[in-house]
Design a protein around this motif. Structure first.
Motif, PDB file in Angstrom:
ATOM      1  N   TYR A   1     -10.621  -1.206   0.385  1.00 28.75           N
ATOM      2  CA  TYR A   1      -9.883  -0.658  -0.760  1.00 28.75           C
ATOM      3  C   TYR A   1     -10.222   0.811  -0.972  1.00 28.75           C
ATOM      4  O   TYR A   1      -9.324   1.653  -1.132  1.00 28.75           O
ATOM      5  CB  TYR A   1     -10.216  -1.463  -2.013  1.00 28.75           C
ATOM      6  N   ASP A   2     -11.510   1.146  -0.968  1.00 30.37           N
ATOM      7  CA  ASP A   2     -11.911   2.537  -1.170  1.00 30.37           C
ATOM      8  C   ASP A   2     -11.371   3.441  -0.071  1.00 30.37           C
ATOM      9  O   ASP A   2     -10.920   4.558  -0.337  1.00 30.37           O
ATOM     10  CB  ASP A   2     -13.438   2.650  -1.209  1.00 30.37           C
ATOM     11  N   GLY A   3     -11.403   2.950   1.164  1.00 31.22           N
ATOM     12  CA  GLY A   3     -10.899   3.755   2.271  1.00 31.22           C
ATOM     13  C   GLY A   3      -9.411   4.036   2.146  1.00 31.22           C
ATOM     14  O   GLY A   3      -8.962   5.171   2.368  1.00 31.22           O
ATOM     15  N   ALA A   4      -8.651   3.020   1.806  1.00 30.33           N
ATOM     16  CA  ALA A   4      -7.207   3.205   1.660  1.00 30.33           C
ATOM     17  C   ALA A   4      -6.875   4.093   0.468  1.00 30.33           C
ATOM     18  O   ALA A   4      -5.965   4.928   0.535  1.00 30.33           O
ATOM     19  CB  ALA A   4      -6.515   1.848   1.524  1.00 30.33           C
ATOM     20  N   MET A   5      -7.615   3.930  -0.627  1.00 27.55           N
ATOM     21  CA  MET A   5      -7.340   4.751  -1.806  1.00 27.55           C
ATOM     22  C   MET A   5      -7.722   6.206  -1.601  1.00 27.55           C
ATOM     23  O   MET A   5      -7.265   7.085  -2.343  1.00 27.55           O
ATOM     24  CB  MET A   5      -8.066   4.179  -3.024  1.00 27.55           C
TER      25      MET A   5
ATOM     26  N   GLU B   1      -2.548  12.173  -1.919  1.00 30.46           N
ATOM     27  CA  GLU B   1      -1.099  11.971  -2.003  1.00 30.46           C
ATOM     28  C   GLU B   1      -0.774  11.181  -3.269  1.00 30.46           C
ATOM     29  O   GLU B   1      -0.191  10.096  -3.204  1.00 30.46           O
ATOM     30  CB  GLU B   1      -0.583  11.219  -0.777  1.00 30.46           C
ATOM     31  N   PRO B   2      -1.137  11.707  -4.435  1.00 30.78           N
ATOM     32  CA  PRO B   2      -1.013  10.923  -5.675  1.00 30.78           C
ATOM     33  C   PRO B   2       0.409  10.544  -6.048  1.00 30.78           C
ATOM     34  O   PRO B   2       0.607   9.584  -6.796  1.00 30.78           O
ATOM     35  CB  PRO B   2      -1.639  11.844  -6.726  1.00 30.78           C
ATOM     36  N   ASP B   3       1.391  11.272  -5.554  1.00 36.91           N
ATOM     37  CA  ASP B   3       2.779  10.984  -5.919  1.00 36.91           C
ATOM     38  C   ASP B   3       3.477  10.038  -4.949  1.00 36.91           C
ATOM     39  O   ASP B   3       4.639   9.677  -5.157  1.00 36.91           O
ATOM     40  CB  ASP B   3       3.571  12.292  -6.017  1.00 36.91           C
ATOM     41  N   ASP B   4       2.788   9.674  -3.891  1.00 32.95           N
ATOM     42  CA  ASP B   4       3.360   8.773  -2.888  1.00 32.95           C
ATOM     43  C   ASP B   4       2.803   7.375  -3.117  1.00 32.95           C
ATOM     44  O   ASP B   4       1.589   7.155  -3.029  1.00 32.95           O
ATOM     45  CB  ASP B   4       3.003   9.261  -1.486  1.00 32.95           C
ATOM     46  N   PRO B   5       3.652   6.391  -3.395  1.00 32.18           N
ATOM     47  CA  PRO B   5       3.159   5.026  -3.658  1.00 32.18           C
ATOM     48  C   PRO B   5       2.686   4.294  -2.400  1.00 32.18           C
ATOM     49  O   PRO B   5       2.036   3.248  -2.502  1.00 32.18           O
ATOM     50  CB  PRO B   5       4.372   4.326  -4.272  1.00 32.18           C
ATOM     51  N   THR B   6       2.994   4.827  -1.220  1.00 33.46           N
ATOM     52  CA  THR B   6       2.672   4.128   0.019  1.00 33.46           C
ATOM     53  C   THR B   6       1.176   3.853   0.186  1.00 33.46           C
ATOM     54  O   THR B   6       0.789   2.720   0.502  1.00 33.46           O
ATOM     55  CB  THR B   6       3.203   4.908   1.236  1.00 33.46           C
ATOM     56  N   PRO B   7       0.291   4.855   0.003  1.00 31.97           N
ATOM     57  CA  PRO B   7      -1.142   4.560   0.172  1.00 31.97           C
ATOM     58  C   PRO B   7      -1.664   3.510  -0.802  1.00 31.97           C
ATOM     59  O   PRO B   7      -2.534   2.715  -0.440  1.00 31.97           O
ATOM     60  CB  PRO B   7      -1.811   5.927  -0.073  1.00 31.97           C
ATOM     61  N   ARG B   8      -1.142   3.489  -2.020  1.00 33.66           N
ATOM     62  CA  ARG B   8      -1.611   2.502  -2.994  1.00 33.66           C
ATOM     63  C   ARG B   8      -1.181   1.098  -2.597  1.00 33.66           C
ATOM     64  O   ARG B   8      -1.939   0.140  -2.748  1.00 33.66           O
ATOM     65  CB  ARG B   8      -1.099   2.864  -4.389  1.00 33.66           C
ATOM     66  N   ARG B   9       0.037   0.987  -2.079  1.00 32.13           N
ATOM     67  CA  ARG B   9       0.484  -0.325  -1.596  1.00 32.13           C
ATOM     68  C   ARG B   9      -0.337  -0.735  -0.372  1.00 32.13           C
ATOM     69  O   ARG B   9      -0.737  -1.903  -0.247  1.00 32.13           O
ATOM     70  CB  ARG B   9       1.971  -0.291  -1.242  1.00 32.13           C
ATOM     71  N   LEU B  10      -0.605   0.231   0.508  1.00 35.99           N
ATOM     72  CA  LEU B  10      -1.386  -0.059   1.700  1.00 35.99           C
ATOM     73  C   LEU B  10      -2.773  -0.570   1.332  1.00 35.99           C
ATOM     74  O   LEU B  10      -3.306  -1.471   1.992  1.00 35.99           O
ATOM     75  CB  LEU B  10      -1.510   1.203   2.564  1.00 35.99           C
ATOM     76  N   ALA B  11      -3.359  -0.002   0.265  1.00 34.59           N
ATOM     77  CA  ALA B  11      -4.686  -0.444  -0.171  1.00 34.59           C
ATOM     78  C   ALA B  11      -4.683  -1.936  -0.473  1.00 34.59           C
ATOM     79  O   ALA B  11      -5.592  -2.674  -0.063  1.00 34.59           O
ATOM     80  CB  ALA B  11      -5.128   0.349  -1.401  1.00 34.59           C
ATOM     81  N   LEU B  12      -3.655  -2.410  -1.173  1.00 37.37           N
ATOM     82  CA  LEU B  12      -3.581  -3.832  -1.519  1.00 37.37           C
ATOM     83  C   LEU B  12      -3.244  -4.690  -0.305  1.00 37.37           C
ATOM     84  O   LEU B  12      -3.758  -5.801  -0.154  1.00 37.37           O
ATOM     85  CB  LEU B  12      -2.543  -4.039  -2.617  1.00 37.37           C
ATOM     86  N   GLU B  13      -2.398  -4.179   0.580  1.00 35.56           N
ATOM     87  CA  GLU B  13      -2.073  -4.934   1.792  1.00 35.56           C
ATOM     88  C   GLU B  13      -3.310  -5.108   2.670  1.00 35.56           C
ATOM     89  O   GLU B  13      -3.525  -6.178   3.254  1.00 35.56           O
ATOM     90  CB  GLU B  13      -0.971  -4.216   2.577  1.00 35.56           C
ATOM     91  N   LEU B  14      -4.133  -4.070   2.764  1.00 35.08           N
ATOM     92  CA  LEU B  14      -5.351  -4.159   3.566  1.00 35.08           C
ATOM     93  C   LEU B  14      -6.370  -5.100   2.928  1.00 35.08           C
ATOM     94  O   LEU B  14      -7.087  -5.813   3.633  1.00 35.08           O
ATOM     95  CB  LEU B  14      -5.957  -2.767   3.761  1.00 35.08           C
ATOM     96  N   VAL B  15      -6.450  -5.076   1.590  1.00 36.43           N
ATOM     97  CA  VAL B  15      -7.326  -6.024   0.901  1.00 36.43           C
ATOM     98  C   VAL B  15      -6.892  -7.452   1.221  1.00 36.43           C
ATOM     99  O   VAL B  15      -7.717  -8.323   1.548  1.00 36.43           O
ATOM    100  CB  VAL B  15      -7.314  -5.775  -0.618  1.00 36.43           C
TER     101      VAL B  15
END
Length: 215
Positions: A177-181, A187-201
């Motif tokens: 989670y920390d790595g993905a976040m 890239e705070p305005d791009d939702p992709t990394p935040r979604r990726l964080a949950l997908e990786l979790v």
């Protein structure tokens, strides 16, 4: 307890919370390393006395803020897990249904990227100060311990259980989670990394789980 005794305690607790609120705002704007007690007190609407009557140092302020944020995260996670709806559309594999459940159920937890910026900054600061690092290690262990029952509960809904010990699973989840976040921080305005964080979790939890024995 008398009313007279209770009132000062409530007032002190309220003052402490306002100082922490001020610290959070100042740290987010200036960074931990460039912030001062004076700036925090100005933002909170207090004098320096309010700061030093509640905290002995800037490290102590951040650690208290860290604990408060961790407690809030656990409560939000509990609420999210309680509301999780397990759905498996026709044609969807079980592992993909699990990922969709995690992403949909926890999507609201990744909105505040600014806190991850601060924790990254303070972690680097603590790496050079063993006494501060020791406190952070203790706090993170407590957070992992609180997260595990929630992970177990969601896995159980899919007929699975952890296949590794709880410390390994907790550390794996936090690390992923920390790595993905860290991508979301830049890239705070791009939702992709935040979604990726949950997908990786979801992926690491699923990978380190197995069908419940006896089923």
């Amino acid at each position: 307890m008398s009313t007279e005794t209770a009132r000062p305690k409530r007032s002190r607790a309220a003052t402490r919370e306002r100082v922490l609120d001020g610290a959070l705002a100042v740290f987010a704007e200036r960074g931990f390393g460039r912030s001062t007690p004076e700036q925090i007190c100005e933002r909170a609407g207090f004098t320096r006395g309010a700061f030093y009557s509640n905290f002995g140092s800037m490290d102590e302020v951040f650690l208290a803020l860290w604990q408060r944020q961790a407690n809030a995260l656990v409560e939000r996670l509990r609420a999210a897990v309680d509301d999780v709806q397990v759905t498996a559309p026709a044609g969807t594999s079980v592992d993909r249904a699990f990922t969709a459940t995690v992403v949909d159920g926890l999507s609201g937890l990744t909105a505040d990227v600014s806190w991850h910026v601060l924790t990254a900054e303070f972690s680097a600061y603590a790496a050079r100060r063993p006494e501060v690092a020791a406190v952070i290690v203790e706090h993170r262990a407590a957070l992992r311990h609180a997260l595990l029952p929630m992970i177990v509960r969601v896995l159980a809904a899919f007929g699975r259980e952890p296949a590794v010990d709880e410390d390994t699973l907790g550390r794996s989840v936090v690390a992923v989670y920390d790595g993905a976040m860290s991508q979301a921080m830049i890239e705070p305005d791009d939702p992709t990394p935040r979604r990726l964080a949950l997908e990786l979790v979801a992926a690491i939890v699923w990978d380190r789980s197995r069908p419940v024995r006896g089923q």
